[in-house]
Design a protein around this motif. Sequence first.
Motif, mmCIF file in Angstrom:
data_model
loop_
_atom_site.group_PDB
_atom_site.id
_atom_site.type_symbol
_atom_site.label_atom_id
_atom_site.label_comp_id
_atom_site.label_asym_id
_atom_site.label_seq_id
_atom_site.Cartn_x
_atom_site.Cartn_y
_atom_site.Cartn_z
ATOM 1 N N ARG A 107 -54.229 34.376 -6.572
ATOM 2 C CA ARG A 107 -52.890 33.794 -6.544
ATOM 3 C C ARG A 107 -51.833 34.892 -6.618
ATOM 4 N NH1 ARG A 107 -53.674 29.085 -11.144
ATOM 5 N NH2 ARG A 107 -55.361 27.934 -10.115
ATOM 6 N N SER A 108 -50.739 34.643 -5.927
ATOM 7 C CA SER A 108 -49.566 35.492 -6.032
ATOM 8 C C SER A 108 -48.460 34.699 -6.704
ATOM 9 C CB SER A 108 -49.106 35.951 -4.643
ATOM 10 O OG SER A 108 -47.832 36.567 -4.724
ATOM 11 N N TYR A 109 -47.935 35.235 -7.818
ATOM 12 C CA TYR A 109 -46.828 34.617 -8.532
ATOM 13 C C TYR A 109 -45.578 35.482 -8.359
ATOM 14 C CZ TYR A 109 -50.317 31.810 -11.100
ATOM 15 O OH TYR A 109 -51.339 30.951 -11.447
ATOM 16 N N GLY A 110 -44.433 34.803 -8.239
ATOM 17 C CA GLY A 110 -43.161 35.498 -8.144
ATOM 18 C C GLY A 110 -42.093 34.745 -8.902
ATOM 19 N N SER A 111 -40.874 35.240 -8.821
ATOM 20 C CA SER A 111 -39.765 34.586 -9.507
ATOM 21 C C SER A 111 -39.320 33.362 -8.732
ATOM 22 C CB SER A 111 -38.595 35.559 -9.660
ATOM 23 O OG SER A 111 -37.476 34.909 -10.221
ATOM 24 N N ALA A 112 -38.988 32.312 -9.477
ATOM 25 C CA ALA A 112 -38.505 31.080 -8.846
ATOM 26 C C ALA A 112 -36.993 31.098 -8.644
ATOM 27 C CB ALA A 112 -38.902 29.868 -9.692
ATOM 28 N N ASN A 113 -36.290 32.091 -9.199
ATOM 29 C CA ASN A 113 -34.840 32.159 -8.987
ATOM 30 C C ASN A 113 -34.449 33.591 -8.639
ATOM 31 O OD1 ASN A 113 -35.056 33.242 -11.646
ATOM 32 N ND2 ASN A 113 -34.622 31.260 -12.539
#
Length: 713
Positions: free
Chosen positions: A478-484
């Motif tokens: 999985r790749s996670y990033g910022s939602a804002n």
Amino acid sequence: MKRGVFILIVFVFIANTWLASDLYASLPPVEICDNGLDDDGDGLIDCYDPDCCGFNECDYAYYDPCALECVEAFTPKSISVTREWTSSDDNWHPYNTPIVMDFDGDGETEIIGNKGTWQGLIEYKNLLILDSYDGSIKAEIETPWFRHVGSTLCAGDVDLDGASEIFFRISGAFRNDESIRGKMVCYEFNGNFYEQKWISSEVVANGVPSLSDVDENGIPELILGKTILNSLTGEILLTGPEDGGDGNGISIVADVLPDEYCGYCKGQELVVGNQVYAIYLDENNSADNRLILANQVFSGSGNQGDGFTVLADMDLDGDLDAVVNSANDGTTTTLYVWDLQQPIIIDHITISATTQGHASIPAIRDIDYDGIPEVVISSSNSLQLFSFKNEFFETEWQLNTSDWSSRSGSPLFDLNGDGFFELLHRDQEVFRIINATDGTVLFADSCQSNNLFEYPVIVDIDEDGAAEILCSCENELRSYGSANMPWVSTRYIWNQYTYRYTNVNDDGTIPSLTQLPQIPDNRFNGSLLQYSNEFEKSLLSVDLNLDTTIQVGQSVLLNPVVQANDPVRFSWSPIDFLDCDNCSSVMVTPAENQEYNLIVTNTDGCTATGTAKIQLVNCGASELAIPNAFTPDNDGHNDVFEVYLKPTINPKGFIRIFNRWGKIVFSANNLDATWDGSVNGKLAASDLYLLQVGFTCDDGIQEVINGELYLLR
């Protein structure tokens, strides 16, 4: 030309040459910013040296010496997380610490890891190359079989062709041909597909591979425990002695001993658990290659031995120490720190670790900018953070997890650049982002996976200027990033399990001379860290807004409160009546009203100022005039009793007048008050009265004067 004139010209030329030579020799050395050397001898190499600020190549390096912002305080920001993509085909094995490099030389990063699904203790094979932009499969590398415990990878562009080679140890899986079991292998991209470049001629001990240019000759070596190989050919250069440990497979190469410490201590050493070895590699005769035991530490309890090893300057003496996780009796592990230059254990602590006494590789960073490193350990269904205050371990917080393996690593990173570190941890059920300061869970996502000693990594995988997190879960990456707001920018690279950002260049090559992590103000000091220039905020503030009044001849301590994440120096002015003009606190005894100014400067060049204003008074009984008699006869002269004040006296005081039997006949809480000689509206008798006058000087000193007062009619 006459002969004498010719001789004179030659003499003048030679004299000028000598003069220029002497002048050149007397000039201080200058840092050359693109040769990989420490030219000026300050311990800083190329772009790590502030002297290279403004050098074009450093503008594009991950460590930019100009990237600095002076701030007075860090303000917490919220964390908002989104899952950006999930890898396809459900065939990414959970026993994966993703490796991120440019493997095919196309200028873009790829992600590599073991192929396989978790279906129990089974074998699997092949490596997957994933597209870092969407997680799709770009290539599959045909490899030997792996055992269920997985195989840790490392990568680096060792042949300088623009594409990184891939290294791992072939497991002892029975499906593999006996002739290749336990050997090291290297794969590379040939322009069309990935192929085997070499396989070692001999079996090597199990371990976690890493790359380092041990002898600093431009050809990186491959290290597993106490085995060192040529990364270009797979030739085994040396295998260390069997006695002692191998860091449980995690060993570290670094310059940890002074060159004069031993005959072979020039350059880098090998640290494995409770031992440090000097390394001798003979380019002309590999039969002479050897490890020489330079130092080791023992404990009477026998609990400080081999184990997962990382390096950091823990006692802040300017050199590196070993931080080791050493399994004990199957139920506990000992976390200890030892001084590599002396056989001294600085401190140790015993931690519950039920799975064969194992715990994770330590993560280290000074997370609260007090100059003292913190250590994070995962073990036996718990995640713990320890400080190392006064060279002793102190538990700061503990979080319950579901980690049967006890060995899941936990990288530290400041995702949103607010100056507060986050901790990334994946156990068997949940991936978490944790506030490293207090252990509060900021984000959690279900992530079912059997786990061993892998961990999430922080990389800018799509080169968009913002960090992402890669985390292996069951059958997927999985790749996670910022939602804002985008997270801070970071590197595009994570090349090995024992990754340290000074050990690999931005282009995947391995530096010949490695920057020591503790030299740039301890900025790189620690382990399991990723770097971000946007985090290059230099914290500096001074609280010294003092305005006070003291008596003549008195002294006052000026003790500013300074917050800084880098070393600072102090400069006081004027220097009159100071006991020290460059100390962190000073005692002053001024002879007149004085304003003192403080300038605090840190090693980054940031400054903060403070001011102390001191007023002098000569306060005491002599500053008051208190009559001892008055005549309340309404003749216009001396009709009331009053206290006469000088300007140095605060009128907030009290007056009390007693008759001869001790009863109060007049009372006031202000020195401006007057007594007309009456009590309850009636004239008081002529008599002797007792008097008390209390007053406060401007410097806060309180005094009481007792006396007698005659009332005369």
